[in-house]
Write a protein that holds these residues in place. Structure first.
Motif, PDB file in Angstrom:
ATOM      1  N   GLU A  85     -10.009  -4.855  -1.482  1.00  0.00           N
ATOM      2  CA  GLU A  85     -10.949  -4.858  -2.607  1.00  0.00           C
ATOM      3  C   GLU A  85     -10.514  -3.916  -3.727  1.00  0.00           C
ATOM      4  O   GLU A  85     -11.121  -3.902  -4.793  1.00  0.00           O
ATOM      5  N   ARG A  86      -9.477  -3.083  -3.478  1.00  0.00           N
ATOM      6  CA  ARG A  86      -9.003  -2.078  -4.440  1.00  0.00           C
ATOM      7  C   ARG A  86     -10.107  -1.085  -4.780  1.00  0.00           C
ATOM      8  O   ARG A  86     -10.341  -0.737  -5.932  1.00  0.00           O
ATOM      9  N   HIS A  87     -10.791  -0.633  -3.722  1.00  0.00           N
ATOM     10  CA  HIS A  87     -11.851   0.347  -3.896  1.00  0.00           C
ATOM     11  C   HIS A  87     -11.694   1.474  -2.877  1.00  0.00           C
ATOM     12  O   HIS A  87     -11.196   1.269  -1.773  1.00  0.00           O
ATOM     13  N   ALA A  88     -12.140   2.656  -3.278  1.00  0.00           N
ATOM     14  CA  ALA A  88     -12.289   3.784  -2.359  1.00  0.00           C
ATOM     15  C   ALA A  88     -13.755   4.203  -2.430  1.00  0.00           C
ATOM     16  O   ALA A  88     -14.349   4.225  -3.511  1.00  0.00           O
ATOM     17  N   TYR A  89     -14.332   4.509  -1.275  1.00  0.00           N
ATOM     18  CA  TYR A  89     -15.748   4.851  -1.190  1.00  0.00           C
ATOM     19  C   TYR A  89     -15.909   6.254  -0.628  1.00  0.00           C
ATOM     20  O   TYR A  89     -15.306   6.595   0.401  1.00  0.00           O
ATOM     21  N   TYR A 100     -14.983   4.089  -6.232  1.00  0.00           N
ATOM     22  CA  TYR A 100     -13.949   4.271  -7.244  1.00  0.00           C
ATOM     23  C   TYR A 100     -12.999   3.075  -7.205  1.00  0.00           C
ATOM     24  O   TYR A 100     -12.642   2.585  -6.123  1.00  0.00           O
ATOM     25  N   GLY A 101     -12.533   2.644  -8.361  1.00  0.00           N
ATOM     26  CA  GLY A 101     -11.474   1.654  -8.394  1.00  0.00           C
ATOM     27  C   GLY A 101     -10.136   2.329  -8.133  1.00  0.00           C
ATOM     28  O   GLY A 101      -9.902   3.459  -8.578  1.00  0.00           O
ATOM     29  N   VAL A 102      -9.247   1.659  -7.405  1.00  0.00           N
ATOM     30  CA  VAL A 102      -7.946   2.246  -7.080  1.00  0.00           C
ATOM     31  C   VAL A 102      -6.843   1.207  -7.223  1.00  0.00           C
ATOM     32  O   VAL A 102      -7.087   0.002  -7.262  1.00  0.00           O
ATOM     33  N   GLY A 103      -5.618   1.704  -7.266  1.00  0.00           N
ATOM     34  CA  GLY A 103      -4.440   0.870  -7.151  1.00  0.00           C
ATOM     35  C   GLY A 103      -3.793   1.183  -5.813  1.00  0.00           C
ATOM     36  O   GLY A 103      -3.829   2.338  -5.365  1.00  0.00           O
ATOM     37  N   VAL A 104      -3.239   0.179  -5.152  1.00  0.00           N
ATOM     38  CA  VAL A 104      -2.684   0.378  -3.808  1.00  0.00           C
ATOM     39  C   VAL A 104      -1.247  -0.114  -3.740  1.00  0.00           C
ATOM     40  O   VAL A 104      -0.724  -0.697  -4.690  1.00  0.00           O
ATOM     41  N   ALA A 220      -9.561  -5.958   5.639  1.00  0.00           N
ATOM     42  CA  ALA A 220     -10.628  -5.094   5.151  1.00  0.00           C
ATOM     43  C   ALA A 220     -11.791  -5.910   4.629  1.00  0.00           C
ATOM     44  O   ALA A 220     -11.610  -6.902   3.949  1.00  0.00           O
ATOM     45  N   ALA A 221     -12.999  -5.505   4.979  1.00  0.00           N
ATOM     46  CA  ALA A 221     -14.188  -6.203   4.509  1.00  0.00           C
ATOM     47  C   ALA A 221     -15.302  -5.211   4.324  1.00  0.00           C
ATOM     48  O   ALA A 221     -15.534  -4.377   5.173  1.00  0.00           O
ATOM     49  N   VAL A 222     -15.986  -5.306   3.210  1.00  0.00           N
ATOM     50  CA  VAL A 222     -17.086  -4.386   2.916  1.00  0.00           C
ATOM     51  C   VAL A 222     -18.353  -5.215   2.806  1.00  0.00           C
ATOM     52  O   VAL A 222     -18.385  -6.218   2.106  1.00  0.00           O
ATOM     53  N   SER A 223     -19.399  -4.797   3.487  1.00  0.00           N
ATOM     54  CA  SER A 223     -20.665  -5.514   3.405  1.00  0.00           C
ATOM     55  C   SER A 223     -21.606  -4.810   2.440  1.00  0.00           C
ATOM     56  O   SER A 223     -21.413  -3.654   2.140  1.00  0.00           O
TER      57      SER A 223
END
Length: 223
Positions: A85-89, A100-104, A220-223
């Motif tokens: 998802e290109r996110h950090a929580y 936060y938006g991130v680049g991986v 990876a999956a975020v609910s």
């Protein structure tokens, strides 16, 4: 204000500590965003080096810092990185998180996945390419074998959080970037890059010892 720790996974092999930028897509105009975001990403002039403002109209709003609903088994204060998802929580109380938006990393072999701990934090960190990076691209990385001091052209940006697992350096970092338009993409050499205002914000919120969970890139999956 109380916050949560959270998930950190992406498998570290030989080529991470460089965390350099690879040429990615150029910015495209996005719909206008509100004044709150513009203020959040304004220039910072209280640092040893200037931190330029980010033109948030060029950033997909999904990747701008915001509080969101987030269900997880991780304890508050944990950082969870979702490379898909290109996110950090940053996990908070009550099923909430600061996102936060991130680049991986672009290449699976350069990515760390699993649990880690922030063992060190650095302000305007020094960057040194790994031996493997120099071996793969000697013309590009060889001149920096001795390291590059912190500053506005350093690929780690104004802050870096160093991840260790089992007491060993994973060579994986959470850090800033000189290329904010690459946030939301897979372009780095393996580390997780944040917009500079965001990595400064995260740095101020989490202590050494914070748990980081990096989810598998393919599941990876975020609910």
């Amino acid at each position: 204000m109380p916050l949560d720790r959270r998930l950190f996974l992406l498998a570290a092999s030989a080529a991470l500590a460089g965390c350099t930028a690879r040429r990615g897509p150029q910015p495209q105009a996005i719909a206008p965003v509100n004044a709150q975001f513009a203020s959040m990403y304004a220039a910072i002039d209280t640092e040893p080096f200037p931190v330029p403002a980010i033109d948030v109209s060029q950033i997909d709003p999904r990747f701008l810092r915001q509080e969101v609903a987030f269900q997880t088994r991780e304890q508050p204060g944990t950082i969870v990185v979702d490379p898909n998802e290109r996110h950090a929580y940053l996990v908070m109380e009550g099923g909430r998180a600061l996102r936060y938006g991130v680049g991986v990393g672009r290449e699976e072999g350069f990515n760390f996945r699993g649990d880690a701990t922030i063992a060190r934090k650095a302000v305007w960190p020094r960057w040194t390419p790994t031996i493997d990076m120099i071996r793969r691209e000697p013309d590009r990385y060889g001149p920096y074998a001795g390291g590059l001091p912190g500053g506005p052209t350093n690929p780690l940006g104004p802050r870096a959080l160093y991840l260790y697992s089992g007491g060993k350096d994973t060579l994986y970092r959470l850090h800033g970037t000189t290329e904010p338009h690459t946030i939301g993409t897979m372009v780095s050499s393996g580390c997780v890059r944040f917009m500079n205002q965001d990595i400064i914000d995260l740095y101020n919120r989490v202590p050494v010892g914070t748990k980081v969970v990096v989810l598998p890139a393919a599941a990876a999956a975020v609910s």
